[in-house]
Design an enzyme around this catalytic site. Structure first.
Site, PDB file in Angstrom:
ATOM      1  CD  GLU A   1      58.399  76.402 -72.619  1.00 59.96           C
ATOM      2  OE1 GLU A   1      58.807  75.485 -71.853  1.00 59.96           O
ATOM      3  OE2 GLU A   1      57.804  76.166 -73.682  1.00 59.96           O
TER       4      GLU A   1
ATOM      5  CB  VAL B   1      55.390  68.207 -67.702  1.00 59.33           C
ATOM      6  CG1 VAL B   1      54.818  69.571 -67.394  1.00 59.33           C
ATOM      7  CG2 VAL B   1      55.302  67.933 -69.204  1.00 59.33           C
TER       8      VAL B   1
ATOM      9  CB  CYS C   1      60.928  73.516 -72.868  1.00 64.33           C
ATOM     10  SG  CYS C   1      60.408  72.347 -71.574  1.00 64.33           S
TER      11      CYS C   1
ATOM     12  CE  LYS D   1      59.136  74.202 -76.742  1.00 59.76           C
ATOM     13  NZ  LYS D   1      58.285  74.071 -75.537  1.00 59.76           N
TER      14      LYS D   1
HETATM   15  C1  ACM Z   1      57.869  71.800 -72.892  1.00 60.66           C
HETATM   16  O1  ACM Z   1      58.428  71.895 -73.988  1.00 60.66           O
HETATM   17  N1  ACM Z   1      57.387  72.866 -72.280  1.00 60.66           N
HETATM   18  C2  ACM Z   1      57.749  70.510 -72.228  1.00 60.66           C
END
Ligand code: ACM
Length: 267
Positions: free
Chosen positions: A38, A169, A142, A109
């Site tokens: 990402e 994370v 992510c 996203k």
């Molecule tokens: C994330 O979605 N970058 C944790």
């Protein structure tokens, strides 16, 4: 089919350096499909909307997507890469899919994590599955992993491989993706980053552990937490077309959708 990921450590705002470094690594690979993290070109921790807009690029004519297209043509492979997209004054946390014939598609996203909500708009182009010849690929980014309906939706739409650029994370995703693969009978490639960014009060450390997972939850490869890595594994995407769990159980056809409860009906 040779598929894999780059696990990198982007430097915030150093787009040329980050893109050149990724391109160089891909040049050395023998692969059909490579997934990048990402926001692989910009880094993660934006601090204002102005900064996000300044670093974001249009798709597909921005410099990063053009560089990816050129490499995909030269190496005759497909690439999925996360980047900050700019469109009509708005920014999206996006991932592009490019191949030997050029630009194929872009995913924005849907589920924004934490401060991303300040810099990006949630995705507005839905979830799509792209037929790239050797396989059908779906893209999620992510934190989308936390919403199991995303992987399920991609599987129902026919994805063989879920390409999953990430900047993780929290520690849970690598194990959770094993389950996402089992319950949907799909392959998944999570391409995460490593390193720490501290551009505000809060430092963020990215967990690495990029991975290639099989349809039965096999961990074909899981990367370290602290090294740049470029890994390719050989898979047979057709395994994802068999959704039979036992001779009498099919993981899509056995669903009891009539009895799932829409959120507005919760007690
Ligand atoms: C994330 O979605 N970058 C944790």
């Amino acid at each position: 089919m040779k598929v894999g990921f780059l696990q990198t450590s982007p430097l915030f705002g150093k787009k040329d350096e980050n893109v050149d470094n990724a391109m160089l690594q891909i040049t050395r690979l023998d692969a059909d499909l490579v997934v990048l993290p990402e926001l692989f070109n910009t880094g993660y921790q934006f601090t204002s909307k102005e900064e996000t807009l300044a670093l974001a690029e249009t798709v597909p004519d921005g410099q990063t997507t053009r560089a990816l297209i050129n490499l995909a043509k030269e190496k005759h492979l497909h690439l999925v890469a996360g980047l900050a997209e700019r469109d009509n004054g708005r920014c999206y946390n996006s991932a592009v899919l490019v191949g030997p014939h050029g630009f194929i598609g872009c995913y924005r996203k849907l589920h924004l994590f934490y401060h991303e909500k300040q810099w990006f708009e949630p995705g507005n182009v839905g979830l799509n599955v792209f037929d790239i010849g050797q396989a059908r690929v779906g893209i999620m980014i992510c934190f989308d992993w936390f919403f199991p309906e995303v992987a399920r939706y991609l599987a129902v739409k026919g994805a063989d491989i879920i390409c999953h650029p990430a900047n993780l994370v929290l520690p849970y995703c690598p194990q959770a993706m094993v389950t996402r693969c089992i319950e949907n009978g799909v392959f998944a490639i999570t391409a995460n980053r490593i390193g720490t960014e501290k551009r505000s009060e809060e430092a963020l450390t990215f967990i690495g552990a990029s991975q290639i997972i099989g349809t039965k939850g096999e961990i074909f490869y899981r990367a370290s937490s602290d090294l740049d890595e470029a890994i390719i594994a050989e898979i047979n995407p057709k395994f994802a077309r068999d959704k039979q769990i036992t001779p009498m159980n099919h993981l899509l056809n056995d669903r009891r959708l009539k009895f799932t409860i829409p959120v507005e009906e919760r007690e």
